[in-house]
Design an enzyme around this catalytic site. Structure first.
Site, PDB file in Angstrom:
ATOM      1  N   CYS A   1      -0.911   6.605   9.205  1.00  0.00           N
ATOM      2  CA  CYS A   1       0.496   5.302  10.252  1.00  0.00           C
ATOM      3  C   CYS A   1       0.121   4.237  10.601  1.00  0.00           C
ATOM      4  O   CYS A   1      -0.742   4.218  12.171  1.00  0.00           O
ATOM      5  CB  CYS A   1       1.092   6.363  11.207  1.00  0.00           C
ATOM      6  SG  CYS A   1       1.531   7.352  10.160  1.00  0.00           S
TER       7      CYS A   1
ATOM      8  N   GLU B   1       0.975  -1.525  -0.066  1.00  0.00           N
ATOM      9  CA  GLU B   1      -0.402  -0.101   0.089  1.00  0.00           C
ATOM     10  C   GLU B   1       1.414   1.427  -0.194  1.00  0.00           C
ATOM     11  O   GLU B   1       2.084   1.164   0.789  1.00  0.00           O
ATOM     12  CB  GLU B   1      -0.887   0.056   1.073  1.00  0.00           C
ATOM     13  CG  GLU B   1      -2.322  -1.312   1.402  1.00  0.00           C
ATOM     14  CD  GLU B   1      -2.927  -1.285   1.663  1.00  0.00           C
ATOM     15  OE1 GLU B   1      -3.553  -2.143   2.387  1.00  0.00           O
ATOM     16  OE2 GLU B   1      -2.382  -1.017   3.627  1.00  0.00           O
TER      17      GLU B   1
END
Ligand code: SAH
Ligand code: SF4
Length: 340
Positions: A334, A85
């Site tokens: 994150c 990703e």
């Protein structure tokens, strides 16, 4: 794009060498998203390349845009079926930052991070890393007529455990003959790989270094960042000292705030003491990242607690910023990149 292979392909098919330069410009400068877009090429050549040559090492798998439109998560399929990703973040008006992956999975296995959950699948090649940039740049050009402003090596994986490929990708990204992004617009984030930090200081003194600290207590850091068992805070401190001496650059420290784990006043005091033992506080910038949900037992501290920790660091004289969290609704924040 694999230019070496392309050169061979062109030669084998008795095509002139200047086609290579044309394709290189179209891909690395103008961010074409397929051979059909490279209109300087004759149409027969475009369609031939389209069927006989792989444009990118990555196949687009899925793309998700956050509700606010400020985060875009790309899932890519690698040749061997693994998924990685990449996330585009709109941090400031018109300024897009790209977060790229360097490994499929991650061997460090920090318990709060979704990437580390299944361990390492494999390292990415330099091409697989730069192709993330090219694919995102093509998207941004087509959808928003905008450019990538900065790139952070902060996606899946530990960059310094795949040093050579990361170094080659950085070179392609900053080389004016290729993408040509300014060096100050590139950052690499490490969980604290000491030999990597030392090499990086020699190879890329102009590129930003971020260190995911999480705690200045060696015992707690052993648990939060298992790489600390190999490279404890005492070694990290020496490596940072040398890094600062050699580069004269500021270091960014990432600190994921976990409720009742590392968000107390005594944690802040330990951070202060450790930083001071390395260098003057002005050489650091602590980036607080409130924990993003990954389905583990950790919790994000309340807004008030996050604010209190932030204000306390300020009071102690530590340069600190609070990271705005983008893309949580698409699991693109994150630590949420799992390659599901
Ligand atoms: N492996 C490198 C780079 C990728 S991790 C490193 O650890 O620095 C990117 C960042 O995501 C790190 O700063 C890490 O601390 C942060 N992170 C990981 N899991 C998180 C989570 N659940 N919530 C918020 N940040 C997280
Ligand atoms: Fe790996 Fe970084 Fe996640 Fe830790 S935080 S598991 S080092 S990707």
């Amino acid at each position: 794009m694999d230019l070496k292979n392309l050169a061979v392909f062109l030669k084998e098919n008795s095509l002139p060498a200047f086609r290579l330069a044309q394709i290189k410009t179209a891909v690395y400068k103008n961010f074409a998203s397929g051979f059909e877009q490279i209109t300087v090429l004759p149409e027969t050549l475009r369609s031939r390349l389209k069927y006989d040559f792989r444009f990118s090492s990555l196949a687009a798998d899925k793309r998700q845009v956050s509700k606010k439109g400020d985060a875009v998560k790309f899932s890519f399929l690698l040749k061997d079926g693994l998924k990685i990703e990449t996330v585009l973040l709109n941090l400031m008006a018109e300024k897009w930052s790209l977060c790229v992956s360097t490994q499929a999975g991650c061997p460090v296995r920090c318990p709060f991070c979704a990437t580390g959950r299944k361990g390492l699948k494999r390292n990415l090649s330099p091409e697989e890393i730069t192709d993330q940039f090219l694919a995102a740049a093509a998207y941004l050009k087509n959808e928003h007529a905008q450019k990538i402003h900065s790139v952070v090596f902060m996606g899946m994986g530990e960059p310094f455990l795949n040093y050579d490929a990361v170094a080659e990708a950085i070179k392609t990204i900053i080389d004016p003959d290729f993408i040509g992004l300014g060096q100050r617009h590139v950052s690499v984030s490490t969980a604290g790989h000491v030999p990597g930090i030392r090499r990086f200081a020699r190879d890329f003194p102009q590129i930003n270094l971020a260190l995911s600290l999480q705690s200045a207590d060696n015992g707690l850091r052993d648990a939060l960042v298992p790489l600390n068992r190999k490279y404890p805070l005492s070694q990290l401190s020496k490596a940072l000292k040398d890094y600062l001496f050699a580069t004269k650059r500021r270091v960014f420290l990432e600190y994921v705030l976990l409720e009742n784990v590392n968000d107390s006043r005594s944690s802040a005091k330990k951070l202060l003491d450790w930083l001071k033992s390395v260098e003057a506080l002005k050489y650091f910038n602590v980036n607080l990242i409130p924990y993003n949900e990954t389905g583990r037992s950790f919790r994000k501290p309340t807004k008030e607690k996050v604010r209190a920790f932030h204000d306390y660091l300020l009071e102690l004289g530590i340069p600190v910023t609070l990271r705005k969290s983008l893309g949580e609704d698409i699991d693109g924040a994150c630590g949420q990149l799992a390659g599901k």
